[in-house]
Design an enzyme around this catalytic site. Structure first.
Site, PDB file in Angstrom:
ATOM      1  N   LYS A 187      37.279  46.119  47.034  1.00 34.00           N
ATOM      2  CA  LYS A 187      36.666  44.164  46.538  1.00 34.00           C
ATOM      3  C   LYS A 187      37.286  43.404  47.704  1.00 34.00           C
ATOM      4  O   LYS A 187      36.212  42.116  46.831  1.00 34.00           O
ATOM      5  CB  LYS A 187      37.530  43.686  45.162  1.00 34.00           C
ATOM      6  CG  LYS A 187      37.323  44.904  44.017  1.00 34.00           C
ATOM      7  CD  LYS A 187      38.299  44.821  43.121  1.00 34.00           C
ATOM      8  CE  LYS A 187      37.715  45.566  41.639  1.00 34.00           C
ATOM      9  NZ  LYS A 187      38.904  46.890  41.583  1.00 34.00           N
TER      10      LYS A 187
HETATM   11  C1  LIG Z   1      38.648  47.634  40.765  1.00 33.98           C
HETATM   12  C2  LIG Z   1      38.966  49.128  41.450  1.00 33.98           C
HETATM   13  C3  LIG Z   1      38.725  50.228  41.016  1.00 33.98           C
HETATM   14  C4  LIG Z   1      37.349  50.624  40.249  1.00 33.98           C
HETATM   15  O1  LIG Z   1      36.086  49.562  40.277  1.00 33.98           O
HETATM   16  P1  LIG Z   1      35.038  49.478  39.169  1.00 33.98           P
HETATM   17  O2  LIG Z   1      33.615  48.804  40.197  1.00 33.98           O
HETATM   18  O3  LIG Z   1      35.844  48.118  39.232  1.00 33.98           O
HETATM   19  O4  LIG Z   1      34.891  50.936  38.390  1.00 33.98           O
HETATM   20  C5  LIG Z   1      38.648  51.571  41.857  1.00 33.98           C
HETATM   21  N1  LIG Z   1      39.749  51.549  42.487  1.00 33.98           N
HETATM   22  C6  LIG Z   1      40.172  50.644  43.123  1.00 33.98           C
HETATM   23  C7  LIG Z   1      41.947  50.214  43.780  1.00 33.98           C
HETATM   24  C8  LIG Z   1      40.276  48.937  42.473  1.00 33.98           C
HETATM   25  O5  LIG Z   1      40.842  47.414  43.040  1.00 33.98           O
END
Ligand SMILES: *Cc1c(COP(=O)(O)O)cnc(C)c1O
Length: 430
Positions: A107
Site C-alpha cells: 500500500k
Molecule cells: C491490503 C492488503 C491486502 C489486500 O489488498 P486489497 O487491495 O484490499 O484486496 C493484501 N495483503 C496485504 C498485506 C495488505 O496490506
C-alpha cells in the site's frame, strides 16, 4: 480524465475533485469515463523503459489535465523510490515482492502517490482536508507514513483494537504530527462503516472537507496497476502465459491489475486468493453475492466481509458474469492451510513468505492444477516480519528485523479509544 459515480446519481467530475472527495456525493465509487489502451509498441519495448517511464505513460491519462506532466513526473519519482523485484520459485511460480517501501506493505505506492496528489491540489489552499481511513492492518501505516507532514492534510486512522499485529499498530500510532490514530472496539467492518457514515453526516461535512485514503479513492487505487506492468517487464521474455494471484481483501489491488489489462497488458488471468473471508470465492461459484461480517484470520489485511472495490470489477466486465469468470478465478484457504504453505515455501524454496503471500501461493497452486502451462506470479503484499509471531512460529527460525521495522519498535503508541460512531464524531469535532 473525468470520473463518473458507479451509483450514477452524481455529476461526472475531474480527477482533482474525485481525489479530494474520495466518494461521490451519491456515495458511489468513482470510475474513469474512458480507458485508452497504450500502444502495442509500449509493451513490445517495455524492456527499454524505466519504472518511472512506465508509470508516466500508464497514469498520465487518468490524472491529466489536473496534474501537469512535470508535476506528475516528480510525484512518480518520489513515489517509486524502491524496488519491485520478481523472485522465481520454480518454472511455474514466481513472487512479486511489493514490500520494499517505507512501511513494507504494497500500500506504500498508492498512499505515497495519493498524498502527493492531495498535497499538490492543496498547495495554495489554506483549507484543511481531513483524510479518514479505516484499516484492517496495513493501510494505516502506509497512509500515516505517506501523508506525514503533508501541508493542509490531517489524517485520522481507525483500526480494530487487538486485531492488527504489534508492528502494524506501532506503524500507525507512533508518528505524531498530522497523524492521529483511533483504536476502535470492534472489527474492521465496524471501522469501515463508521468512516462511511462520517461521509454521509452533514453536521461533519458542513464543517470540514473529509476524504478517504482507502482504495475507494482513485489516487490510492489506480497507481497499483503499475505492479503488474513491473512484473511483466521482468518476466515477459521468458514467460508467455502470465497469470497473477492476488491476495485480496477489499479487491483494490486485483481490480487495479484488471485496469492494467484494460490498458493492453497481456495478462492471461487473475486469481483472487482469499482467506476465510470468501464472499467473492462464493460469488464465482454461485453467482450470489452475499456480504458477511468479517472473521479474524492470520492474514488480517484481508479480513474484509464486504469488499468495496468489487463493484469496480463488475463495471470493468460490464456486469457480465461469464466475462468475469473467464478473467477471474477465486480460491479461499484456512489459516491451517496458510501455515502449511508458509512452511512448504520455506522448506522447498528457502523463501520466507508472509501469511498474505502464502495465501497467494496457494491460489497459484490451485490454478496450476488445471492450467499446468501457466506461469503464476503471486503478490507478496507485506514483509514477513510484519507478521513475526505467525512466521517465526511456523518456520521455527528467528527473523532479523529490517531497518524500517526496527525504527518503530521502541516508539510509544499514542491512540484514542472509541467504541462507536459518536466517539468518532466527537473526536472529529473537537
Ligand atoms: C491490503 C492488503 C491486502 C489486500 O489488498 P486489497 O487491495 O484490499 O484486496 C493484501 N495483503 C496485504 C498485506 C495488505 O496490506
Amino acid at each position: 480524465m473525468n470520473y463518473y459515480s458507479l451509483n450514477h446519481k452524481a455529476p461526472n467530475t475531474t480527477f482533482k475533485d474525485a481525489v479530494v472527495k474520495g466518494l461521490a456525493p451519491d456515495k458511489g465509487l468513482y470510475f474513469p469515463e474512458s480507458i485508452t489502451p497504450l500502444p502495442a509498441s509500449f509493451f513490445e519495448n517495455i524492456d527499454t523503459l524505466s519504472y518511472t517511464d512506465i508509470a508516466f505513460e500508464a497514469l498520465q491519462q487518468f490524472v491529466s489535465p489536473d496534474i501537469p506532466k512535470d508535476v506528475l513526473k516528480t510525484i512518480i519519482a518520489e513515489t517509486l523510490s524502491f524496488e519491485f523485484p520478481v523472485v522465481k520459485l520454480n518454472d511455474n511460480i514466481s513472487t512479486l515482492e511489493l514490500f520494499h517501501g517505507p512501511t513494507m506493505a504494497f500500500k506504500d505506492v498508492g498512499a505515497r502517490f495519493m498524498a502527493r496528489c492531495l498535497g499538490y491540489f492543496n498547495k495554495d489552499n489554506t483549507n484543511q482536508v481531513t483524510v479518514l481511513v479505516a484499516t484492517s492492518g496495513d493501510t494505516g501505516g502506509a497512509v500515516a507514513n505517506g501523508f506525514l507532514g503533508v501541508k493542509g492534510v490531517n489524517v485520522v486512522i481507525l483500526y480494530p483494537s487487538g486485531k492488527v499485529s504489534d508492528i502494524q499498530e506501532k506503524q500507525l500510532t507512533t508518528l505524531g504530527q498530522n497523524i492521529k490514530a483511533l483504536e476502535v472496539d470492534g472489527v474492521f467492518d465496524d471501522c469501515q462503516d463508521m468512516v462511511k457514515r462520517a461521509f454521509l453526516d452533514d453536521t461533519l461535512t458542513s464543517k470540514m472537507q473529509l476524504t478517504s485514503a482507502n482504495s475507494i479513492n482513485v489516487a490510492r487505487w489506480l497507481p497499483q496497476l503499475l505492479y503488474f506492468m513491473f512484473a511483466y517487464k521482468q518476466l515477459h521474455k521468458t514467460q508467455k502465459e502470465i497469470v497473477f494471484s492476488v491476495p485480496s481483501g477489499n479487491f483494490g489491488n486485483v481490480c487495479a491489475g484488471m485496469m492494467a489489462q484494460q490498458l493492453g497488458l497481456p495478462i492471461k488471468h487473475f486469481i483472487a486468493s482469499n482467506n476465510q473471508n470468501n464472499v467473492v470465492t462464493n460469488y464465482l461459484k454461485t453467482e450470489l453475492y452475499t456480504p458477511k461480517r468479517s472473521v479474524q484470520t492470520i492474514s488480517n489485511a484481508m479480513d474484509v466481509g464486504n469488499p468495496s472495490n468489487f463493484i469496480r470489477i463488475q463495471e470493468i466486465y460490464k456486469n457480465n458474469f461469464s466475462a468475469l469468470k473467464e478473467n477471474l478465478s477465486s480460491f479461499s484457504f484456512t489459516d491451517e492451510e496458510t501455515k502449511v504453505a508458509l512452511k512448504e515455501i520455506y522448506d522447498t524454496y528457502n523463501y520466507v513468505a508472509d501469511p498474505h503471500g502464502a495465501v497467494g501461493y496457494l491460489g497459484c497452486k490451485s490454478y496450476l492444477k488445471v492450467h499446468p502451462k501457466a506461469h503464476c506470479v503471486f503478490l507478496e503484499t507485506a514483509h514477513p516480519t510484519k507478521f513475526l509471531d505467525v512466521v517465526e512460529d511456523v518456520i521455527k527460525e528467528k527473523q532479523a528485523l529490517p531497518p524500517q521495522i526496527e525504527a518503530v519498535m521502541d516508539k510509544t503508541k499514542v491512540a484514542t479509544k472509541i467504541s462507536d460512531y459518536d466517539g468518532l464524531k466527537a473526536f472529529l469535532l473537537q
